[in-house]
Design an enzyme around this catalytic site. Sequence first.
Site, PDB file in Angstrom:
ATOM      1  N   ASP A 150      16.496  88.829  34.484  1.00 14.18           N
ATOM      2  CA  ASP A 150      15.804  87.905  33.901  1.00 14.18           C
ATOM      3  C   ASP A 150      15.557  86.782  35.586  1.00 14.18           C
ATOM      4  OD1 ASP A 150      18.720  87.803  34.764  1.00 14.18           O
ATOM      5  OD2 ASP A 150      18.962  86.410  32.563  1.00 14.18           O
ATOM      6  N   TYR A 180      15.406 105.087  27.263  1.00 13.21           N
ATOM      7  CA  TYR A 180      14.831 106.158  27.089  1.00 13.21           C
ATOM      8  C   TYR A 180      14.437 107.381  26.159  1.00 13.21           C
ATOM      9  CZ  TYR A 180      10.117 103.014  28.609  1.00 13.21           C
ATOM     10  OH  TYR A 180       9.738 101.380  28.422  1.00 13.21           O
TER      11      TYR A 180
END
Length: 359
Positions: free
Chosen positions: A223, A142
């Site tokens: 994941d 970010y």
Amino acid sequence: MEKSIAVIRGDGIGPEIIEEALRALDAVERRFGHSFNTSEVLMGGAAIDAVGNPLPDETLTVCLASDAVLLGAVGGPKWESLPGDQRPEKGLLGIRKGMGLFANLRPARLLPALADASPLRAEICAAGIDFLVVRELIGGIYFGEHKTTGAPGSRQAIDVMAYGEAEIRRILHVAFQSARVRRSKVCSVDKANVLDTSRLWRAVAEEVAKEYPDVAFENMLVDNAAMQLVRNPGQFDVMVTENMFGDILSDEASMITGSIGMIPSASLGENGPGLYEPIHGSAPDIAGTGKANPVGTILSVAMMLRYSLGMPAEADTVEAAVDTALAAGARTADTAKPGETVLTCRQMGEKIAQLIQEV
Ligand code: IPM
Ligand code: MG
């Protein structure tokens, strides 16, 4: 007690959910005899429209001088064509960075009354869902360099993801300390099979874990974590992760507890005021329709009372009022089952405010 609160209504459904959060705060004032002095400041799309800047200097100054900041949500299609560094979201990232809010706490808890609203099967919910996502908030991709180069047809874009040891260490400490007052389990989520930042993250996490021998610790690849959240969310107590993984996993976490409209958050720094906002966005498609759910924002008020204003009994009261309203069947559009009475955002807010005076 007297406290100062900076209020940013924001865009889309922001103003309507903040209205209900302020109603809840009023009820707390009356019940406990406090005085909350609110100052409204602009950020996001509303600030772009008013002064051409998503984060005016004055906003940051007022926020830093307050005891806490309460925020609705920012952004919307109106500002989507602006360049990345002038969008409403830039204001949000700027305020997080400017206030040093590196720790974002996002509790996900399935209330028994809302078990039907979870998309997960009843036997998965029966094990209970109650965990805390601790998201690093002012580092990683970010805040790395963002750049697009080249001519149309051969353009290239890059976003840089960088983490330093100190940034990783401090958020890990927040996670372990949070776990100590919960069920003493930390799961650190990364992508150490691919990313260097994650390998460093994991190495630092393992070091920090040694300082908390009383807390059970594990690493998990992101994941797998996304999959475990729908397979067996009851296994998690505190989940700590970097900025973008935390953004993604906390949306998933919110949905399995019934609705993204229900989850509050606290963003905290080393010291200084914290910022409190629901984790959902500005939902421009339902703005002004009364369909917004104010619960995530009202529960953010409870977190503010607890973490920034030193008022744990008041925080408990707000949470009890929310639980009581939901247990009594109060539902907004997002959590109602077919045929159930649907309250508007305002009706839900009024119901909770009334219960704050009574519970
Ligand atoms: C959140 C939001 C923000 C984020 C957006 C609006 C920039 O999704 O608070 O989770 O990605 O941090
Ligand atoms: Mg998000």
